[in-house]
Design an enzyme around this catalytic site. Structure first.
Site, short mmCIF file in Angstrom:
data_model
loop_
_atom_site.label_atom_id
_atom_site.label_comp_id
_atom_site.label_asym_id
_atom_site.label_seq_id
_atom_site.Cartn_x
_atom_site.Cartn_y
_atom_site.Cartn_z
N LYS A 22 0.84 -1.21 0.00
CA LYS A 22 0.00 0.00 0.00
C LYS A 22 0.87 1.25 0.00
O LYS A 22 0.68 2.16 -0.81
CB LYS A 22 -0.89 0.00 1.25
CG LYS A 22 -1.53 1.35 1.54
CD LYS A 22 -2.45 1.32 2.75
CE LYS A 22 -1.79 1.55 4.09
NZ LYS A 22 -1.56 2.96 4.45
N ASN A 23 1.83 1.29 0.93
CA ASN A 23 2.58 2.54 1.10
C ASN A 23 3.63 2.78 0.02
O ASN A 23 4.19 3.86 -0.07
CB ASN A 23 3.20 2.58 2.50
CG ASN A 23 2.13 2.76 3.57
OD1 ASN A 23 0.98 3.07 3.26
ND2 ASN A 23 2.48 2.56 4.83
N ARG A 93 -4.72 10.47 4.69
CA ARG A 93 -3.61 11.43 4.78
C ARG A 93 -2.60 11.24 3.66
O ARG A 93 -1.93 12.19 3.26
CB ARG A 93 -2.89 11.25 6.12
CG ARG A 93 -3.66 11.71 7.30
CD ARG A 93 -2.76 11.65 8.51
NE ARG A 93 -1.51 12.33 8.25
CZ ARG A 93 -1.29 13.61 8.52
NH1 ARG A 93 -2.21 14.33 9.09
NH2 ARG A 93 -0.13 14.16 8.23
N CYS A 117 -5.17 12.73 13.31
CA CYS A 117 -5.83 11.45 13.16
C CYS A 117 -5.62 10.66 14.44
O CYS A 117 -4.90 11.10 15.32
CB CYS A 117 -5.33 10.68 11.94
SG CYS A 117 -3.63 10.16 12.09
N ARG A 122 -0.10 14.60 13.23
CA ARG A 122 0.75 14.26 12.08
C ARG A 122 0.96 15.51 11.24
O ARG A 122 0.27 15.74 10.26
CB ARG A 122 0.11 13.13 11.27
CG ARG A 122 0.09 11.82 12.06
CD ARG A 122 -0.57 10.69 11.33
NE ARG A 122 0.21 10.21 10.19
CZ ARG A 122 -0.23 9.25 9.38
NH1 ARG A 122 -1.41 8.71 9.56
NH2 ARG A 122 0.51 8.85 8.37
N ASP A 125 4.99 19.92 8.39
CA ASP A 125 6.01 20.98 8.30
C ASP A 125 7.22 20.57 7.47
O ASP A 125 7.80 21.40 6.75
CB ASP A 125 6.45 21.40 9.72
CG ASP A 125 6.96 20.22 10.54
OD1 ASP A 125 6.22 19.23 10.66
OD2 ASP A 125 8.09 20.27 11.03
N ASP A 307 4.23 0.61 12.07
CA ASP A 307 3.03 -0.03 11.51
C ASP A 307 2.91 -1.50 11.91
O ASP A 307 1.92 -2.15 11.56
CB ASP A 307 3.03 0.10 9.98
CG ASP A 307 2.82 1.54 9.54
OD1 ASP A 307 2.37 2.35 10.35
OD2 ASP A 307 3.12 1.84 8.36
N ILE A 329 7.81 6.77 16.94
CA ILE A 329 7.38 7.50 15.73
C ILE A 329 6.09 8.26 16.02
O ILE A 329 6.00 9.46 15.74
CB ILE A 329 7.17 6.53 14.54
CG1 ILE A 329 8.39 5.64 14.32
CG2 ILE A 329 6.82 7.31 13.26
CD1 ILE A 329 9.64 6.32 13.86
N ARG A 399 -8.95 -0.20 4.09
CA ARG A 399 -8.05 0.83 3.55
C ARG A 399 -6.67 0.22 3.29
O ARG A 399 -5.95 0.71 2.42
CB ARG A 399 -7.89 1.96 4.57
CG ARG A 399 -9.14 2.77 4.79
CD ARG A 399 -8.84 3.96 5.68
NE ARG A 399 -7.50 4.45 5.38
CZ ARG A 399 -6.64 4.90 6.28
NH1 ARG A 399 -6.97 4.99 7.53
NH2 ARG A 399 -5.44 5.30 5.91
N1 EPU Z 1 6.48 14.35 10.94
C1 EPU Z 1 6.74 15.65 11.25
N2 EPU Z 1 6.60 16.57 10.26
C2 EPU Z 1 6.24 16.25 8.99
C3 EPU Z 1 5.98 14.90 8.69
C4 EPU Z 1 6.11 13.97 9.69
O1 EPU Z 1 7.07 15.97 12.39
O2 EPU Z 1 6.14 17.14 8.15
C5 EPU Z 1 6.62 13.33 11.98
C6 EPU Z 1 5.36 12.50 12.19
O3 EPU Z 1 4.44 13.16 13.04
C7 EPU Z 1 5.91 11.23 12.77
C8 EPU Z 1 7.23 11.08 12.03
O4 EPU Z 1 7.55 12.36 11.54
O5 EPU Z 1 6.19 11.42 14.14
C9 EPU Z 1 7.21 10.10 10.90
O6 EPU Z 1 6.08 10.29 10.07
P1 EPU Z 1 6.14 10.14 8.49
O7 EPU Z 1 6.07 11.48 7.86
O8 EPU Z 1 7.30 9.28 8.13
O9 EPU Z 1 4.78 9.40 8.21
P2 EPU Z 1 3.98 9.47 6.84
O10 EPU Z 1 4.95 9.60 5.75
O11 EPU Z 1 2.89 10.47 6.95
C10 EPU Z 1 4.02 6.92 6.33
C11 EPU Z 1 3.01 5.80 6.21
C12 EPU Z 1 2.45 5.47 7.59
C13 EPU Z 1 3.61 5.08 8.50
C14 EPU Z 1 4.65 6.21 8.55
C15 EPU Z 1 5.88 5.87 9.36
C16 EPU Z 1 2.09 6.11 4.00
C17 EPU Z 1 0.91 6.42 3.15
N3 EPU Z 1 1.94 6.20 5.31
O12 EPU Z 1 3.31 8.04 6.83
O13 EPU Z 1 1.61 4.33 7.39
O14 EPU Z 1 3.14 4.84 9.81
O15 EPU Z 1 5.07 6.52 7.20
O16 EPU Z 1 6.52 4.75 8.84
O17 EPU Z 1 3.13 5.75 3.48
C18 EPU Z 1 -0.12 2.83 7.87
O18 EPU Z 1 0.13 2.26 6.79
O19 EPU Z 1 -0.90 2.32 8.73
C19 EPU Z 1 0.50 4.13 8.16
C20 EPU Z 1 0.03 4.96 9.10
#
Ligand code: EPU
Length: 421
Positions: A22-23, A93, A117, A122, A125, A307, A329, A399
């Protein structure tokens, strides 16, 4: 609305094939916005998140077809609309990953701010910081982020945040930099396998990217990218979920198609918990021996994935001894703990640490799922529990898991969907 009904207490047995990731699929779908001509993505899982992003891309002028064999065909037909609306983005998201490609290709993007969420705050920035470094003018007003740039310019961007690197921020900035003028260096890039897969797809489309899979990406912008074909990697979290279900129920299951290298941290913790594992080409076999408590800390790749945290907790609730689960995380991602307590688990959550004291048995009850991975974890706990467990609010499950109920049935579980009264 539907619920899942489980009669627990049966060990799982047999073979299961893992779906495409998925991701990996989601950012790869967004990347198609950069291409001239058709992109074909095979192995794309059948999930509502994939459908939702398909709808978002449709509203952005792309023709999206998800064929019976799993292949997604995506072609941009019309570049006049660059707004991703709240009603779609709020349900997923992941749709934030259209921001970078829209901006790079069309010079303008307006995307609804995804909001909070249930797994905690999340923020975005890091996405915005990276795109600003490439020269985008960004405003956040009326719940939307608007980004503009005539042509992005390559830059040096540091992408580390309080919780390490960000997967989708790296994806967004990498996609934008692929069509920027000149060279971009992303320091502290995410190195998750899904980012590597996206980089490979972008390279096939004509991008110049070095360092995928490391924390330093060097991207030389190109003027044009073309349609390409790609097969997405196997879903390491779906694979880990099946392994956890097998180990927790004391079963014997082979997960086919799993990429062992993507699962190193997960397999290490399974072994620490006493699960017997055999890895072979194209799969992992788990034999659930007597499980014992094991400690785990979630970290960015190659660490233990957040995850898989909830599913690992479900394994530990009936293991012998105490386990400490530290969430680095998403510090608030423990909604499933209280629900597992309803099944008889002993879990004490303090801040970002959950201490699980193994109990002899769980007993079935009605529980409520809060998010995708919590749903999977509660199903695992239900498979372990004696008697009937009803898992409610399961829409999250579709999802991110391709027919999980059907797959578990094939492994011998007594599990079904029912309409809620
Ligand atoms: N973060 C920030 N600022 C940002 C972005 C992220 O502080 O601008 C923080 C987040 O709050 C978190 C950390 O950085 O504490 C890591 O978050 P990340 O940005 O890596 O998460 P994401 O890219 O939004 C993806 C996956 C998530 C998975 C996370 C971490 C997708 C679509 N989603 O989210 O998947 O948990 O990486 O590996 O790729 C899931 O599949 O159930 C899921 C939530």
């Amino acid at each position: 609305m539907q619920k899942i009904v489980i009669e627990g207490g049966k060990p799982l047995a047999g073979e299961v094939a893992v779906s495409g990731s998925k991701n990996a699929t989601l950012p790869i779908m967004a990347a198609c916005l950069l291409a001239e001509g058709e992109c074909r993505i095979s192995g794309a899982p059948r999930l509502t998140d994939v459908d939702t992003l398909g709808t978002v891309l449709g509203e952005l002028g792309a023709k999206v077809e998800h064929r019976a064999d799993g292949e997604l065909a995506i072609t941009v037909k019309d570049e006049s609309k660059s707004t991703a609306e709240y009603d779609l983005v709020r349900t997923m998201r992941g749709s934030i990953c259209v921001l970078g490609p829209l901006l790079a290709k069309r010079g303008f993007a307006k995307v609804s701010l995804p909001g909070g969420c249930v797994i905690g705050a999340r923020p975005i920035d890091l996405h915005l910081k990276g795109l600003q470094a490439l020269g985008a003018e960004i405003t956040c007003e009326h719940g939307y982020v608007t980004a503009r740039a005539q042509r992005l310019r390559g830059a040096r961007v540091y992408m580390g945040g309080a919780f390490g690197s960000s997967v989708l921020a790296t994806a967004n900035v990498m996609m934008a930099a692929a069509m920027a003028e000149g060279q971009t260096v992303i320091e502290y890039a995410a190195c998750e396998p899904e980012i590597q897969d996206l980089a490979e797809f972008l390279i096939d489309m004509g991008a110049s990217i070095e360092g995928a899979g490391t924390h330093r990406l060097v991207i030389r912008g190109v003027r044009r990218m073309d349609g390409a074909r790609h097969r997405v990697i196997a879903d390491r979290i779906a694979a880990g979920t099946f392994l956890a279900a097998a180990a927790a129920t004391g079963g014997q299951v082979t997960v086919k198609g799993a990429e062992i290298g993507h699962l190193a941290a997960v397999l290490d913790r399974f072994e620490a918990a006493g699960a017997e594992l055999a890895t072979a080409d194209g799969g992992v076999r788990v034999e659930g021996a007597e499980l014992r408590g094991a400690d785990v800390t979630t970290l960015p790749f190659p660490g233990f994935p957040t995850d898989m945290q909830a599913q690992f907790m479900a394994m530990m609730v009936t293991a012998q001894g105490t386990s400490t689960i530290t969430e680095k995380i998403y510090p608030e991602r423990f909604m499933h703990a209280a629900e597992m307590t309803r099944l008889g688990a002993k879990i004490n959550v303090r801040g970002n640490v959950a201490v699980v004291e193994g109990v002899e048995r769980l007993t079935g009850a009605t529980v409520m799922a809060s998010d995708l991975r919590a749903s999977a974890a509660l199903i695992i706990a239900g498979l372990v529990a004696e008697g009937r467990t009803d898992v409610r609010r399961i829409y999250h499950l579709d999802r991110g898991y391709e027919d999980l109920v059907g797959a578990l049935q094939k492994l011998g579980a007594s599990i079904r969907r029912e309409d809620e009264e």
